[in-house]
Design a protein around this motif. Structure first.
Motif, short mmCIF file in Angstrom:
data_model
loop_
_atom_site.label_atom_id
_atom_site.label_comp_id
_atom_site.label_asym_id
_atom_site.label_seq_id
_atom_site.Cartn_x
_atom_site.Cartn_y
_atom_site.Cartn_z
N MET A 1 0.85 -1.16 0.00
CA MET A 1 0.00 0.00 0.00
C MET A 1 0.90 1.23 0.00
O MET A 1 1.79 1.34 0.84
N ALA A 2 0.64 2.11 -0.93
CA ALA A 2 1.47 3.31 -1.08
C ALA A 2 0.56 4.52 -1.30
O ALA A 2 -0.63 4.37 -1.60
N THR A 3 1.14 5.69 -1.18
CA THR A 3 0.39 6.92 -1.38
C THR A 3 -0.28 6.95 -2.75
O THR A 3 -1.38 7.50 -2.90
N ASP A 4 0.34 6.33 -3.74
CA ASP A 4 -0.25 6.26 -5.09
C ASP A 4 -1.58 5.49 -5.10
O ASP A 4 -2.33 5.59 -6.07
N ASP A 5 -1.85 4.74 -4.06
CA ASP A 5 -3.09 3.96 -3.97
C ASP A 5 -4.22 4.73 -3.29
O ASP A 5 -5.28 4.16 -3.01
N LEU A 6 -4.02 6.01 -3.05
CA LEU A 6 -5.00 6.80 -2.31
C LEU A 6 -6.37 6.81 -2.96
O LEU A 6 -7.38 6.66 -2.27
N ASP A 7 -6.45 6.97 -4.28
CA ASP A 7 -7.76 7.00 -4.93
C ASP A 7 -8.53 5.72 -4.65
O ASP A 7 -9.72 5.76 -4.29
N ASP A 8 -7.87 4.57 -4.82
CA ASP A 8 -8.54 3.28 -4.57
C ASP A 8 -8.92 3.12 -3.10
O ASP A 8 -10.04 2.71 -2.78
N MET A 9 -8.00 3.46 -2.20
CA MET A 9 -8.28 3.28 -0.77
C MET A 9 -9.35 4.26 -0.29
O MET A 9 -10.20 3.89 0.53
N ALA A 10 -9.35 5.48 -0.81
CA ALA A 10 -10.37 6.45 -0.43
C ALA A 10 -11.75 6.00 -0.90
O ALA A 10 -12.73 6.14 -0.16
N ALA A 11 -11.81 5.42 -2.09
CA ALA A 11 -13.10 4.91 -2.59
C ALA A 11 -13.56 3.72 -1.74
O ALA A 11 -14.74 3.63 -1.39
N LEU A 12 -12.64 2.83 -1.40
CA LEU A 12 -12.99 1.65 -0.59
C LEU A 12 -13.45 2.06 0.81
O LEU A 12 -14.54 1.69 1.25
N LEU A 13 -12.62 2.82 1.50
CA LEU A 13 -12.91 3.17 2.89
C LEU A 13 -13.97 4.26 3.01
O LEU A 13 -14.53 4.46 4.09
N GLY A 14 -14.26 4.93 1.91
CA GLY A 14 -15.31 5.95 1.90
C GLY A 14 -16.67 5.40 1.50
O GLY A 14 -17.67 6.12 1.55
N ASP A 15 -16.72 4.12 1.12
CA ASP A 15 -17.98 3.49 0.69
C ASP A 15 -18.80 3.13 1.92
O ASP A 15 -18.39 2.29 2.73
N PRO A 16 -19.98 3.73 2.08
CA PRO A 16 -20.81 3.43 3.25
C PRO A 16 -21.19 1.96 3.37
O PRO A 16 -21.36 1.46 4.48
N ASP A 17 -21.32 1.25 2.25
CA ASP A 17 -21.65 -0.17 2.32
C ASP A 17 -20.47 -0.98 2.85
O ASP A 17 -20.63 -1.87 3.68
N VAL A 18 -19.27 -0.70 2.37
CA VAL A 18 -18.07 -1.41 2.85
C VAL A 18 -17.87 -1.13 4.34
O VAL A 18 -17.50 -2.02 5.10
N MET A 19 -18.13 0.09 4.76
CA MET A 19 -17.85 0.53 6.12
C MET A 19 -19.08 0.50 7.04
O MET A 19 -19.05 1.08 8.12
N ARG A 20 -20.13 -0.20 6.65
CA ARG A 20 -21.38 -0.16 7.41
C ARG A 20 -21.24 -0.67 8.84
O ARG A 20 -22.05 -0.34 9.69
N TYR A 21 -20.24 -1.47 9.14
CA TYR A 21 -20.06 -1.99 10.50
C TYR A 21 -19.01 -1.21 11.27
O TYR A 21 -18.62 -1.61 12.37
N TYR A 22 -18.54 -0.13 10.71
CA TYR A 22 -17.63 0.80 11.40
C TYR A 22 -18.47 1.97 11.89
O TYR A 22 -19.58 2.18 11.40
N PRO A 23 -17.92 2.78 12.78
CA PRO A 23 -18.70 3.94 13.24
C PRO A 23 -19.11 4.85 12.08
O PRO A 23 -20.19 5.42 12.10
N ARG A 24 -18.26 4.94 11.04
CA ARG A 24 -18.60 5.73 9.86
C ARG A 24 -17.58 5.45 8.77
O ARG A 24 -16.50 4.92 9.03
N ALA A 25 -17.93 5.84 7.55
CA ALA A 25 -16.98 5.74 6.43
C ALA A 25 -15.87 6.77 6.65
O ALA A 25 -16.04 7.75 7.37
N LYS A 26 -14.73 6.54 6.01
CA LYS A 26 -13.58 7.43 6.15
C LYS A 26 -13.53 8.42 4.98
O LYS A 26 -13.89 8.08 3.86
N ASP A 27 -13.07 9.64 5.27
CA ASP A 27 -12.88 10.62 4.21
C ASP A 27 -11.49 10.43 3.59
O ASP A 27 -10.72 9.56 4.01
N ARG A 28 -11.17 11.24 2.61
CA ARG A 28 -9.91 11.09 1.88
C ARG A 28 -8.68 11.24 2.80
O ARG A 28 -7.72 10.49 2.70
N ASP A 29 -8.73 12.21 3.71
CA ASP A 29 -7.61 12.40 4.63
C ASP A 29 -7.45 11.18 5.55
O ASP A 29 -6.33 10.77 5.86
#
Length: 154
Positions: A1-29
């Protein structure tokens, strides 16, 4: 995992369905902080979460790996995974988790592996069981969220 993967990781961790069992989805930062955290784990522990990509195309579908987790005052190595919503249900999390379990046992010499899973997250519980982990106990995370601990001796 590298900084170049930010777009993919932000989309994954920002997806409310993927993160539905977390307190909330993550933003880009927060996704960038996730990458930074994993890079620190690689340096300090020799492992962390890695990208999961399809062998046939190289397409990004998620992350999976090993991270130290403190639960009730004890630190164990957790196997964790996130898979894009459109790629769920195809066995990718199970395949990646099994590879990480084998690495933990055969290469890293880890003796115990856990998964910390929200009690309502039955798909993740199935992955844990298929990977050889069994329900050990119910507890709460440090943030107070309910959690089901799956574990196995390696």
């Amino acid at each position: 995992m590298a900084t170049d993967d930010l777009d993919d990781m932000a989309a994954l961790l920002g997806d409310p369905d993927v993160m539905r069992y977390y307190p909330r989805a993550k933003d880009r930062d927060e996704a960038l902080a996730w990458i930074d955290w994993n890079q620190r784990l690689y340096r300090r522990e020799g492992f962390g979460l890695w990208l999961v990509t399809l062998r046939s195309t190289g397409e990004f579908i998620g992350d999976c790996g090993l991270t130290p987790q403190e639960i009730e005052g004890t630190t164990d190595i957790e196997i964790g995974y996130h898979v894009r919503t459109d790629a769920q249900g195809h066995g990718y999390a199970t395949e990646a988790a099994a590879a990480c379990r084998d690495l933990a046992r055969d290469v890293l010499g880890i003796k115990r592996l856990i998964a910390v899973i929200h009690p309502d997250n039955t798909p993740s519980q199935r992955v844990a069981r298929k990977t050889g982990l069994t329900h050990e106990r119910d507890t709460q995370t440090r943030s107070g969220q309910a959690a089901r601990i799956y574990a196995t001796a390696l």
